[in-house]
Design an enzyme around this catalytic site. Structure first.
Site, PDB file in Angstrom:
ATOM      1  N   CYS A 148       0.863  -1.175   0.000  1.00 54.89           N
ATOM      2  CA  CYS A 148       0.000   0.000   0.000  1.00 54.89           C
ATOM      3  C   CYS A 148       0.901   1.227   0.000  1.00 54.89           C
ATOM      4  O   CYS A 148       1.444   1.614   1.037  1.00 54.89           O
ATOM      5  CB  CYS A 148      -0.899  -0.018   1.226  1.00 54.89           C
ATOM      6  SG  CYS A 148      -2.003   1.372   1.287  1.00 54.89           S
ATOM      7  N   LEU A 149       1.096   1.820  -1.163  1.00 53.59           N
ATOM      8  CA  LEU A 149       2.007   2.958  -1.304  1.00 53.59           C
ATOM      9  C   LEU A 149       1.406   3.882  -2.348  1.00 53.59           C
ATOM     10  O   LEU A 149       1.089   3.444  -3.460  1.00 53.59           O
ATOM     11  CB  LEU A 149       3.386   2.459  -1.739  1.00 53.59           C
ATOM     12  CG  LEU A 149       4.527   3.475  -1.791  1.00 53.59           C
ATOM     13  CD1 LEU A 149       4.748   4.132  -0.445  1.00 53.59           C
ATOM     14  CD2 LEU A 149       5.800   2.799  -2.253  1.00 53.59           C
TER      15      LEU A 149
END
Lengths: 151, 475
Positions: A87-88
């Site tokens: 999750c970036l």
């Protein structure tokens, strides 16, 4: 000229000629859009000493869309789930074609230094990171020793 | 470094064993025919295979074997050579001279028909257009809003600057006399009469030497799919090639077995050429086999790693499943390890407290945890409190909490000696009101739950472990 975009050829050349410290990205021998990546755990983080394998794939419309990156080595991190998905923001809505493979991998390495439990992908890990950060960090260190050191 | 070296050694040993097994298999097949001449040929052939096998590893590594661990630079050269050697040379030369002022951040090449954004960044017109056509109305460099009508301008100054950078065609050493700007050279190169012939843009199967005619495109996975799906065919081709080799090396020996003096001389004259030819064929086949073995070995190792990781995940998932607090039905079974060290830590600092894992009275019920601490003025007694915790269920539950709390210090040897306490909630106690923090700062329980020395003397502490069970029920 092959149908592989010049940008990918140039990026691959630069990755070979100017390696990024702590990061190793090698193109697959059968698919120039697929990279075998190794990222070392940052110093002064619970992932220090770990060697993490990732896979990176450049989609057809790269650089107009982000590369697909996934952890192969198991890692205890609030923004990385058990399947290795990351999750970036720069891999999703904040992607920009001015970013490159090297900047993406540096961002992932930076994410290891600065977990963000308020934007979790692994809810149970993020919960522990908030409630008992010391224990969460201990878990991260244990997982690093168990899964990322032998690799 | 050392780890890599360690990896190499077992891999090589494994490869050797694999090759030996294969040779053994061939030998077994030959023996079935019970022909002495063929056995002799086979022995000779085996010897050559062994010799070639020992010679192959370094050659394969030097050639950039697909599976062998090679330095990144060698692999880079291999890759670059494979895709576009002419362009590679040109690219390298251009890259040395490419000024960042004239580089498009999207295609990482010379700016072609440069445009300038109102926030001051330059891109090729086509690159920025492609980006904005994907519903991205912002600058790739700084995310400033961009409108195609008002924020993007032709950058004729930069275009003229680039046009004035003249340089020789990269093929000037081959006779080309063209001098032009980088953009013009880019258009000129595909039609330059002196350009080197490009490598084919197709990937051949590594088994092409033994008549596999597959051809795939380098940017796809076709070759990899082919290698996986057609392995039986490749093994068949290899077997045929070996059979042909055996036949070729067998014929010259036949005349020498006749025994006549004249024929012996004739046989000697015939010996030199066939072994050379056979050696060449053997070496090619062994090299191909070696490369394939390296690739398979690498894939096996990767698959084993993945399998091991999945098994560990499965094990962890099974272990963790029973511990899911949502399904604990209001029961906390708190196993406290190293009680001695814990007591020392709690005594050292009154702010030190230890919390249990949480539990829910039901999947959509109240959330609790327990806390142990030691008061500074009473270092000989242990305090135990139960705390409400915030959860996603709070908005639909009745407040304050009404229930019964049972505390039990379990005696490890004799359950009848366990210490039981039951307390009922009271609505006026703030500890049972809706929690305002992740863990309510108000707890309910006993300031003097147990005398620490009694815990030890009465046998509650076995192997420095203490078990406290807490049951919380709604009434």
């Amino acid at each position: 000229m092959s149908s592989l975009p010049r940008r990918i050829i140039k990026e691959t050349q630069r990755l070979m000629q100017e390696p990024v410290p702590g990061i190793n990205a090698i193109p697959d021998e059968n698919n120039a859009r697929y990279f075998h990546v190794i990222v070392t755990g940052p110093n002064d983080s619970p992932f220090e000493g770990g060697v993490f394998k990732l896979e990176l794939f450049l989609p057809e419309d790269y650089p107009m869309s982000a590369p697909k990156v996934r952890f192969i080595t198991k890692i205890y991190h609030p923004n990385i789930d058990r399947l290795g998905r990351i999750c970036l923001d720069v891999l999703k809505d904040k992607w920009s074609p001015a970013l490159q493979i090297r900047t993406i991998l540096l961002s992932i390495q930076a994410l290891l230094s600065a977990p963000n439990p308020d934007d979790p992908l692994a809810n149970d890990v993020a919960e522990l990171w908030k409630v008992n950060e010391a224990e969460a960090i201990r878990n991260a260190r244990e997982w690093t020793q168990k899964y990322a050191v032998e690799d | 470094m050392q780890r890599v070296q360690a990896d190499q050694k077992p891999a090589r040993m494994h490869q050797h064993a694999h090759t030996h097994s294969h040779a053994h298999s061939l030998q077994h097949a030959e023996e079935k025919e019970h022909n002495s001449n063929e056995m002799t040929t086979n022995l000779s052939s085996t010897g050559r295979i062994a010799a070639s096998s020992s010679a192959t590893p370094s050659a394969a590594a030097g050639g950039g074997a697909s599976g062998a661990p090679t330095p990144p630079k060698s692999l880079a050269l291999n890759q670059n050579h494979h895709y576009a050697p002419g362009s590679d040379t040109s690219g390298e030369q251009e890259e040395e001279l490419l000024d960042s002022r004239y580089e498009c951040a999207i295609c990482i090449d010379w700016l072609n028909e440069p445009v300038l954004t109102s926030c001051g960044h330059r891109f090729c017109r086509s690159c920025l257009t492609a980006w904005m056509q994907k519903n991205n109305q912002c600058c790739p460099m700084d995310n400033k809003r961009l409108s195609a009508e008002h924020d993007i301008f032709p950058d004729n100054y930069t275009r003229r600057e680039i046009e004035q950078l003249k340089r020789d065609c990269p093929n000037s050493s081959l006779g080309c006399s063209v001098v032009a700007s980088p953009i013009e050279l880019h258009r000129h190169l595909p039609s330059c009469p002196y350009r080197r012939q490009q490598e084919p843009q197709e990937e051949k199967c590594p088994f092409a030497k033994i008549k596999c005619d597959f051809v795939g495109r380098p940017e796809t996975n076709q070759l990899e799919e082919h290698l996986k799906a057609d392995m039986p065919h490749h093994m068949q081709l290899m077997l045929q090639a070996f059979q042909q080799t055996a036949i070729a090396t067998w014929q010259p020996h036949k005349p020498s077995t006749s025994g006549a003096a004249v024929e012996n001389g004739h046989g000697q004259q015939q010996l030199p050429p066939p072994p050379q030819y056979a050696n060449g064929v053997d070496e090619q086949i062994v090299q191909t086999m070696y490369q394939r073995i390296v690739v398979l070995e690498q894939r096996t190792r990767e698959q084993e790693t993945r399998l091991e990781n999945m098994q560990k995940q499965l094990r962890l998932a099974r272990q963790q499943a029973p511990v899911d607090p949502r399904y604990s039905n209001g029961t906390i079974v708190w196993r406290i390890e190293q009680l001695g060290a814990l007591v020392a830590r709690l005594r050292a600092n009154a702010n030190n407290q230890v919390y249990s894992h949480e539990c829910y009275t039901s999947p959509h019920g109240y959330k609790f945890c327990a806390r142990l601490n030691i008061q500074p003025r009473k270092p000989h007694v242990l305090s135990l409190h139960v705390h409400l915790m915030q959860s996603e269920n709070d908005y639909h539950l009745d407040w304050p909490f009404k229930g019964r709390i049972k505390l039990c210090m379990v005696h490890p040897a004799d359950a009848t000696l366990s210490q039981h306490d039951t307390i009922m909630t009271k609505p006026e106690i703030l500890a049972f009101h809706k929690p305002r923090e992740a863990i309510s700062t108000r707890g309910f329980g006993f300031l003097e739950y147990a005398n620490i020395s009694n815990i030890i003397q009465l046998g509650f502490c076995a192997d420095d472990r203490l078990l406290i069970k807490i049951e919380i029920n709604i009434v």
